[in-house]
Design a protein around this motif. Structure first.
Motif, mmCIF file in Angstrom:
data_model
loop_
_atom_site.group_PDB
_atom_site.id
_atom_site.type_symbol
_atom_site.label_atom_id
_atom_site.label_comp_id
_atom_site.label_asym_id
_atom_site.label_seq_id
_atom_site.Cartn_x
_atom_site.Cartn_y
_atom_site.Cartn_z
ATOM 1 N N GLU A 69 6.438 16.204 37.811
ATOM 2 C CA GLU A 69 6.126 15.989 36.402
ATOM 3 C C GLU A 69 4.626 15.865 36.161
ATOM 4 O OE1 GLU A 69 8.209 12.968 34.328
ATOM 5 O OE2 GLU A 69 10.208 13.687 34.908
ATOM 6 N N ASP A 70 3.883 15.259 37.101
ATOM 7 C CA ASP A 70 2.447 15.117 36.874
ATOM 8 C C ASP A 70 1.748 16.473 36.889
ATOM 9 O OD1 ASP A 70 2.921 15.429 39.562
ATOM 10 O OD2 ASP A 70 1.334 14.083 40.222
ATOM 11 N N VAL A 71 2.274 17.423 37.663
ATOM 12 C CA VAL A 71 1.717 18.775 37.667
ATOM 13 C C VAL A 71 1.990 19.449 36.322
ATOM 14 C CG1 VAL A 71 1.861 21.056 38.730
ATOM 15 C CG2 VAL A 71 1.916 19.014 40.163
ATOM 16 N N ALA A 72 3.226 19.331 35.843
ATOM 17 C CA ALA A 72 3.588 19.930 34.563
ATOM 18 C C ALA A 72 2.761 19.333 33.426
ATOM 19 C CB ALA A 72 5.074 19.734 34.294
ATOM 20 N N LEU A 73 2.542 18.011 33.463
ATOM 21 C CA LEU A 73 1.756 17.364 32.419
ATOM 22 C C LEU A 73 0.306 17.843 32.468
ATOM 23 C CD1 LEU A 73 1.523 15.322 30.129
ATOM 24 C CD2 LEU A 73 1.111 13.542 31.846
ATOM 25 N N ALA A 74 -0.242 17.956 33.681
ATOM 26 C CA ALA A 74 -1.618 18.443 33.813
ATOM 27 C C ALA A 74 -1.749 19.864 33.266
ATOM 28 C CB ALA A 74 -2.052 18.395 35.276
ATOM 29 N N PHE A 75 -0.742 20.690 33.485
ATOM 30 C CA PHE A 75 -0.773 22.063 32.989
ATOM 31 C C PHE A 75 -0.816 22.069 31.459
ATOM 32 C CE2 PHE A 75 1.198 26.149 31.810
ATOM 33 C CZ PHE A 75 0.428 27.022 32.568
ATOM 34 N N VAL A 76 -0.001 21.215 30.843
ATOM 35 C CA VAL A 76 0.003 21.123 29.386
ATOM 36 C C VAL A 76 -1.334 20.621 28.874
ATOM 37 C CG1 VAL A 76 1.004 19.906 27.413
ATOM 38 C CG2 VAL A 76 2.499 20.822 29.202
ATOM 39 N N LEU A 77 -1.878 19.580 29.487
ATOM 40 C CA LEU A 77 -3.138 19.001 29.027
ATOM 41 C C LEU A 77 -4.309 19.957 29.229
ATOM 42 C CD1 LEU A 77 -2.737 15.339 30.352
ATOM 43 C CD2 LEU A 77 -2.337 16.199 28.034
ATOM 44 N N ASP A 78 -4.328 20.655 30.360
ATOM 45 C CA ASP A 78 -5.416 21.597 30.639
ATOM 46 C C ASP A 78 -5.466 22.733 29.629
ATOM 47 O OD1 ASP A 78 -6.009 20.070 32.822
ATOM 48 O OD2 ASP A 78 -5.719 21.646 34.315
ATOM 49 N N HIS A 79 -4.321 23.029 29.015
ATOM 50 C CA HIS A 79 -4.257 24.155 28.093
ATOM 51 C C HIS A 79 -4.083 23.715 26.644
ATOM 52 C CE1 HIS A 79 -3.278 25.933 32.021
ATOM 53 N NE2 HIS A 79 -3.794 27.038 31.531
ATOM 54 N N SER A 80 -4.398 22.461 26.369
ATOM 55 C CA SER A 80 -4.243 21.940 25.009
ATOM 56 C C SER A 80 -5.562 21.472 24.416
ATOM 57 C CB SER A 80 -3.230 20.781 25.001
ATOM 58 O OG SER A 80 -1.954 21.231 25.387
ATOM 59 N N ARG A 81 -6.679 21.900 24.999
ATOM 60 C CA ARG A 81 -7.976 21.518 24.447
ATOM 61 C C ARG A 81 -9.020 22.589 24.738
ATOM 62 N NH1 ARG A 81 -11.025 18.046 28.474
ATOM 63 N NH2 ARG A 81 -9.843 18.140 30.431
ATOM 64 N N ASP A 82 -10.068 22.565 23.932
ATOM 65 C CA ASP A 82 -11.191 23.483 24.113
ATOM 66 C C ASP A 82 -12.081 22.917 25.219
ATOM 67 O OD1 ASP A 82 -13.510 25.021 23.922
ATOM 68 O OD2 ASP A 82 -13.257 25.326 21.773
ATOM 69 N N LEU A 83 -12.272 23.688 26.280
ATOM 70 C CA LEU A 83 -12.996 23.189 27.451
ATOM 71 C C LEU A 83 -14.465 23.596 27.475
ATOM 72 C CD1 LEU A 83 -10.206 23.958 30.072
ATOM 73 C CD2 LEU A 83 -10.820 21.714 29.158
ATOM 74 N N ARG A 84 -14.929 24.266 26.426
ATOM 75 C CA ARG A 84 -16.322 24.720 26.436
ATOM 76 C C ARG A 84 -17.307 23.565 26.442
ATOM 77 N NH1 ARG A 84 -16.096 28.689 21.374
ATOM 78 N NH2 ARG A 84 -14.898 26.884 20.637
ATOM 79 N N ASP A 85 -16.952 22.462 25.787
ATOM 80 C CA ASP A 85 -17.865 21.320 25.710
ATOM 81 C C ASP A 85 -17.497 20.216 26.696
ATOM 82 O OD1 ASP A 85 -19.253 22.555 23.624
ATOM 83 O OD2 ASP A 85 -17.867 21.738 22.120
#
Length: 356
Positions: A69-85
């Protein structure tokens, strides 16, 4: 029997080798080609993401079945925000830059919610193939995904800049004169529009045997049998009908090109000779672009999907019931088809004229 497709996850180990091969073959034969290609791309992306995350985080490099579950959550979080800043040392940003370097991700901006939904759907499907529970079904992860979807909601970009309505289509057809290439292009455009707005892949997969002209002489009808579409499965796609000018145009192409069997739409040589092989999806794109340009429309005015959106838009303009239009377009979702009707209806709504 076909060998197991390499991009599908391995079957449960309790199965025998022959049963495992049979199960893989069943998945391949029972899954649309576009879905299989999406599975392949998504599995490559997911595997690369986790391998990079293992370098910059606490995860193992290889995918686990079932996934934690922690891997799945990290995947969701990594792809739910703009990482440019994000800070340079942020693991999510470092992984994103690694994926960009591998050509698997375009930018560090937040992916479209639909893209993340599709990748999660593929990951869940991989678990189902192995008869395992998916971590994405946990309440916490489902809630995080819902919050991310709302936080990053954007207006969905249309697949075609403009719909190819009847007026636009007529202008394109006027560029088709008397050559075999003109005859073919006219048939593709008319069939693509009048049969409900067919996708490129559906047009290029049509075979001569899929066209039934037995009622053409008596009733002016031509029946089209699609093996499958994006929203239907093999054996359950209803027959579609062409009538009037649309039927005449298709029959003219078949008779003029002397197509007895094989692909319905084919390349035409520079000497205006019809070849034996089938058209590619890219060829349909080029045909649409060429006819639009000849009709005087600017570059990028519409894509082949404009035939599909144009059919529904024109149906709305002409007052055709949405249920009738969907019987030809084969839209599975009333909501998707309704969008085209809403755009037309709101423009004609008397409440929009209150100030005047």
């Amino acid at each position: 029997m076909k060998p197991p497709v390499p991009h599908l996850p391995a079957s449960p180990p309790a199965l025998s080798d022959s049963d495992r091969d049979a199960l893989h073959d069943l998945y391949v034969r029972g899954t649309p080609e576009n879905t299989l290609r999406a599975y392949e791309r998504d599995l490559v992306y997911i595997s690369a993401w986790k391998a990079l995350r293992s370098i910059h985080g606490r995860f193992e490099a290889a995918l686990s079945w079932p996934e934690k579950e922690d891997v799945a959550l990290a995947f969701v979080l990594d792809h739910s925000r703009d990482l440019r800043d994000a800070p340079a040392e942020d693991p999510a940003r470092q992984v994103a830059e690694g994926l960009i370097g591998q050509g698997l991700r375009k930018a560090a901006t937040c992916p479209a919610p639909s893209t993340l939904d599709r990748r999660i759907a593929s990951w869940r499907a991989f678990h189902r193939m192995k008869n395992l529970a998916s971590p994405f079904d946990s309440p916490m992860i489902k809630q995080a995904r819902a919050k991310g979807r709302r936080a990053n909601a954007t207006k969905r970009a249309p697949k075609s800049a403009h719909p190819i309505t009847r007026r636009v289509l007529e202008a394109m057809l006027e560029t088709c004169f008397g050559t075999m290439r003109d005859c073919r292009d006219r048939a593709i455009l008319v069939l693509g529009f009048a049969s409900g707005g067919r996708r490129r892949s559906e047009l290029t997969k049509l075979m001569r045997d899929d066209v039934d002209m037995r009622e053409f002489e008596s009733k002016g009808l031509v029946w089209i049998s699609l093996v499958e579409t994006k929203t239907t499965i093999k054996g359950e796609t209803p027959r579609l009908v062409l009538k009037g000018r649309a039927a005449q145009t298709l029959v003219h192409w078949i008779e003029t090109a002397e197509i007895k069997d094989g692909p319905l739409f084919r390349p035409v040589s520079k000497a205006d000779r019809v070849l034996q092989r089938g058209l590619s999806s890219d060829a349909v794109y080029q045909i649409v672009q060429r006819r639009l340009k000849l009709a005087g429309y600017p570059d990028g005015f519409a894509s082949p999907h404009g035939l599909r959106s144009g059919f529904l838009t024109q149906a709305a303009l002409d007052g055709a019931p949405i249920q009738a239009a969907m019987r030809l377009s084969l839209h599975r979702s009333m909501g998707q088809a309704q969008q085209y009707y809403d755009d037309v209806d709101i423009a004609e709504n008397p409440a929009a004229d209150l100030l005047d």
